[in-house]
Design an enzyme around this catalytic site. Structure first.
Site, PDB file in Angstrom:
ATOM      1  N   VAL A  89       0.822  -1.209   0.000  1.00 26.61           N
ATOM      2  CA  VAL A  89       0.000   0.000   0.000  1.00 26.61           C
ATOM      3  C   VAL A  89       0.858   1.262   0.000  1.00 26.61           C
ATOM      4  O   VAL A  89       1.692   1.452   0.875  1.00 26.61           O
ATOM      5  CB  VAL A  89      -0.937   0.021   1.223  1.00 26.61           C
ATOM      6  CG1 VAL A  89      -1.916   1.179   1.100  1.00 26.61           C
ATOM      7  CG2 VAL A  89      -1.675  -1.298   1.365  1.00 26.61           C
ATOM      8  N   SER A  90       0.623   2.118  -0.986  1.00 27.38           N
ATOM      9  CA  SER A  90       1.416   3.341  -1.161  1.00 27.38           C
ATOM     10  C   SER A  90       0.555   4.577  -0.932  1.00 27.38           C
ATOM     11  O   SER A  90      -0.633   4.580  -1.253  1.00 27.38           O
ATOM     12  CB  SER A  90       1.968   3.369  -2.586  1.00 27.38           C
ATOM     13  OG  SER A  90       2.484   4.642  -2.891  1.00 27.38           O
ATOM     14  N   PRO A  91       1.153   5.658  -0.411  1.00 28.24           N
ATOM     15  CA  PRO A  91       0.433   6.922  -0.290  1.00 28.24           C
ATOM     16  C   PRO A  91       0.615   7.792  -1.533  1.00 28.24           C
ATOM     17  O   PRO A  91       0.057   8.883  -1.603  1.00 28.24           O
ATOM     18  CB  PRO A  91       1.132   7.580   0.899  1.00 28.24           C
ATOM     19  CG  PRO A  91       2.561   7.146   0.743  1.00 28.24           C
ATOM     20  CD  PRO A  91       2.512   5.744   0.162  1.00 28.24           C
TER      21      PRO A  91
END
Ligand SMILES: *[C@@H]1O[C@H](CO)[C@@H](O)[C@H](O)[C@H]1NC(C)=O
Ligand SMILES: *[C@@H]1O[C@H](CO)[C@@H](O)[C@H](O)[C@H]1NC(C)=O
Ligand SMILES: *[C@@H]1O[C@H](CO)[C@@H](O)[C@H](O)[C@H]1NC(C)=O
Ligand SMILES: *[C@@H]1O[C@H](CO)[C@@H](O)[C@H](O)[C@H]1NC(C)=O
Ligand SMILES: *[C@@H]1O[C@H](CO)[C@@H](O)[C@H](O)[C@H]1NC(C)=O
Length: 697
Positions: free
Chosen positions: A272-274
């Protein structure tokens, strides 16, 4: 008989606590590590060394007690937690409080910021880019975490606990969607998104005045808004969200102070990336290859960014979105009270030796075991949040002296390892390496804390989205099917207690993207964890004893390799003194501008100024006093340190202050605090003060 029943009933009524009345303590402490010249942990980029501070690192501690049982949850602004760090904290806790806090009831989780100093992991692989072990980092983290716990311990009050959740849609994306799509279609259909969007909150309210004293928010996102070009220590998006929330509830306090303790903690953030704009080829502007994240075969150009115009703004945008939702939830009346007894369960597991029976898709039962730790080729490629996380080409030349020191110990994998990890091509067969000592842990900590109908699952690494969902389902159904509360909620506390890189699902593993290549115990890692945590949850609910498992080796007692060089000395040059201002701020600045001042400085590693600050921004108030409006823990300030190179040992500190909307017009000044190391020995404090300047609207 009847009398007995009545008296039992009376006892039951009198000792039954009022709904959810627990004893709860919350505490926060500064744990900022050495902010200069130590490599930041996360991107595994040797030359990404610290150069100052944007946001200080904090530890946030929460103690829950139901009158008979106590658990301790701590989330720390660090990339992850190592067994060595947890052990260092436990040693301090046991000295102060005996057996009150143990490996069994103390869960320590890292927020996963990639912009904080490393060197505290001890296992060789994880300290390589830090040039080995850094005692100063370990001590700063252990001391800070202990102080946070001490404050919580000394501040226990009667409190009620509430749980709530809401979705934050626009704060994360999946960075390995091609791997996620390998999961069965029926399973994926159960979910609207390919990441978890739920922000899950525990709110703690003091019984005395019905006011919140703290909150823990779990949200799955990598703390990598700040990319691998950043050199300022920061707690990144989730850390800043905590500061925003605490400022809201402690309006009179500077960051890191005030009694309300609000955390944003890690969860199943593995894939999961921002960086919401997603990856593109930065050399051509074209999309990257979907499965391999490469641009014409090269991975270094495929980089994700956004949503801000630069990384500082991206950090803030994500932080604000998380903070805003958390703030809404804190006043949301639909929250559910946590009720029931407090329990905990813990087990050490030697993963390469652990065997479990799993059911294949065709219904047949197969016995599988964990592999000896190994990293695959996909790992060296890195991710779209930071390509080339582990640059072996660079490391195999003379560029990394630490690597040179240890590379001779690397042996090729044995056929048995190749089989076990299949289809992962093994790049580093770390599990078989015993020289100079352990390269990656084999024995992991597995743990569940139960607050009545709320379970916190402590996991020793980075679970991907789907891995986390499966584990939560496993634990929840084990709790309920064994007679536990059928309203139970479960949350996954990521990067807890031991660090063992990633945990991808069996299906994701087949594609061998980064997360799968870094799933160190092989294709069945998740299934093994599901079996372990099912046993833990069952034992927890039924109150049965569980085997403690094998104790992990204590690396801290070894002579740990370190090429971290000490500060030799500082020099102010012939014509200057430490703290002298070499560049004054302008006479007048407008709101919206950035003001800066430069000082003759000493090395920040001479004294980390824990619970203090390297800078203040001060405002002149009516009676002639100066009052502090910002420190180095404020988002609006940056403390940047550089060796100037003109004279040996000379350095400068540049202090920047972004003058934002809320700043009142008036007269201000900037101060710098530090310590210098005298060439003949000794460390001495100094300070410097800029000319005053006016802020005009
Ligand atoms: C409380 O949260 C629920 C679920 O997110 C939402 O539907 C509701 O509008 C919220 N209520 C308030 C008063 O914010
Ligand atoms: C990091 O972010 C900055 C903007 O703040 C950008 O200029 C730079 O290209 C980014 N670098 C990488 C490697 O992502
Ligand atoms: C069931 O599947 C497993 C693994 O996918 C395979 O090894 C086994 O031979 C299969 N059994 C049958 C009866 O088809
Ligand atoms: C949960 O258990 C209670 C009894 O303890 C029962 O009344 C209720 O229907 C159950 N709820 C669900 C969703 O199973
Ligand atoms: C501020 O000024 C008042 C009155 O001049 C003085 O009594 C007080 O000690 C000052 N406070 C500080 C922090 O210097």
């Amino acid at each position: 008989m009847i009398l007995q029943c009545i008296s039992l009933l009376l006892i039951a009524i009198t000792i039954r606590p009022t709904i959810g009345a627990y004893q709860v303590g919350v505490g926060r402490a500064d744990m900022t590590g050495p902010s200069a010249e130590i490599t930041l942990m996360g991107y595994a980029k040797l030359d990404q060394k610290g150069c100052g501070i944007h946001l200080r690192q904090f530890a946030r501690a929460y103690i829950f007690d139901d009158g008979t049982t106590r658990v301790l949850y701590v989330t720390a602004d660090a990339c992850m937690i190592s067994h060595g760090l947890r052990t260092a904290v436990i040693e301090k806790l046991q000295e102060a409080y005996g057996q009150t806090y143990t490996y069994e009831n103390f869960l320590l989780s890292g927020t996963h910021t990639h912009s904080a100093p490393g060197g505290f992991l001890m296992d060789v692989l994880y300290d390589i880019t830090q040039l080995g072990f850094c005692k100063q980092t370990l001590d700063a983290y252990a001391d800070g975490i202990f102080r946070a716990i001490k404050r919580a311990h000394e501040n226990m009050v009667e409190a009620r606990i509430f749980m709530n959740s809401a979705e934050v849609i626009n704060a994360n994306i999946n960075r390995s969607p091609a791997a996620y799509e390998k999961n069965p279609e029926e399973e994926r259909k159960k979910y609207q998104y390919n990441t978890d969007k739920t922000l899950r909150q525990l709110k703690i309210v003091a019984v005395s005045d019905d006011k919140p004293i703290g909150a823990i928010n779990w949200y799955a996102v990598h703390a990598v808004s700040m990319n691998n070009t950043n050199c300022l220590v920061t707690s990144d998006n989730v850390g800043y969200a905590s500061i925003l929330l605490e400022s809201e509830y402690n309006p009179e306090s500077l960051p890191g102070q005030g009694s309300f303790v609000g955390a944003f903690a890690s969860s199943n953030l593995g894939d999961v990336s921002p960086n919401l704009n997603g990856p593109i080829c930065v050399n051509t502007g074209e999309p990257c290859d979907y499965e391999t994240s490469t641009c014409n075969g090269e991975n270094k150009y495929c980089i994700a960014s956004g949503p801000g115009k630069d990384m500082f703004e991206s950090e803030e945008v994500i932080a604000v979105r998380l903070f805003e939702k958390s703030k809404e939830l804190l006043v949301n009346e639909s929250s559910v009270e946590v009720t029931g007894p407090i329990k905990f369960v813990h087990q050490w597991v030697n993963m390469p030796e652990k065997t479990v029976d799993i059911q294949n898709a065709n219904g047949s039962i197969e016995t599988v075991h964990g592999c000896f730790p190994a990293m695959g080729y996909g790992f060296a490629a890195g991710t779209t949040d930071g390509p080339g996380e582990f640059d072996f080409r660079q490391a195999s030349t003379t560029d990394n002296p630490f690597w040179n020191l240890v590379r001779d110990f690397i042996f090729p994998p044995e056929p048995e390892d190749i089989d076990c990890h299949y289809p992962k091509p093994i790049l580093m067969n770390t599990g078989r390496l015993t020289v100079p000592y352990s390269w990656q842990p084999k024995i992991v900590s597995t743990q569940i804390l139960l607050l009545g109908n709320f379970a916190i699952i402590g996991v020793p690494g980075e679970f991907t989205t789907m891995s986390g969902r499966r584990l939560r389902d496993t634990v929840k159904s084990a709790i309920i099917s064994n007679g536990g509360d059928n309203t139970s909620e479960v949350v996954l506390a990521g990067l807890s207690n031991t660090y063992t890189s990633y945990i991808a699902t069996y299906e994701e593993y087949q594609l061998q993207r980064y997360e799968a290549a870094a799933t160190i115990f092989g294709p069945h890692t998740l299934q093994i964890y599901q079996a372990i945590y099912k046993e833990l949850a069952t034992a927890l609910v039924k109150g049965t004893k569980i085997d403690a498992g094998p104790t992990p080796p204590d690396l801290s007692k070894l002579n740990l390799l370190s090429l971290v060089t000490p500060v030799i000395f500082d020099s102010a040059g012939w014509f200057w003194n430490f703290g002298d201002v070499v560049e004054q701020p302008p006479k007048s600045v407008k709101i919206g501008e950035t003001v800066s001042a430069k000082f003759i400085a000493g090395h920040p590693r001479n004294d980390l100024l824990s619970e203090k600050t390297f800078l203040t921004v001060e405002k002149l108030v009516n009676n002639g006093n100066w009052t502090i409006v910002a420190t180095d823990a404020n988002y609006e300030t940056r403390f940047r340190w550089t060796r100037t190179g003109l004279i040996k040992g000379a350095s400068e500190a540049e202090i920047q202050w972004v003058v934002r909307d809320k700043v009142e017009p008036g007269t201000y000044r900037i101060r710098h605090f530090g310590n210098y190391k005298y060439i003949l020995g000794g460390i001495y404090a100094y300070s410097g003060t800029s000319d005053s300047f006016t802020v005009v609207a």
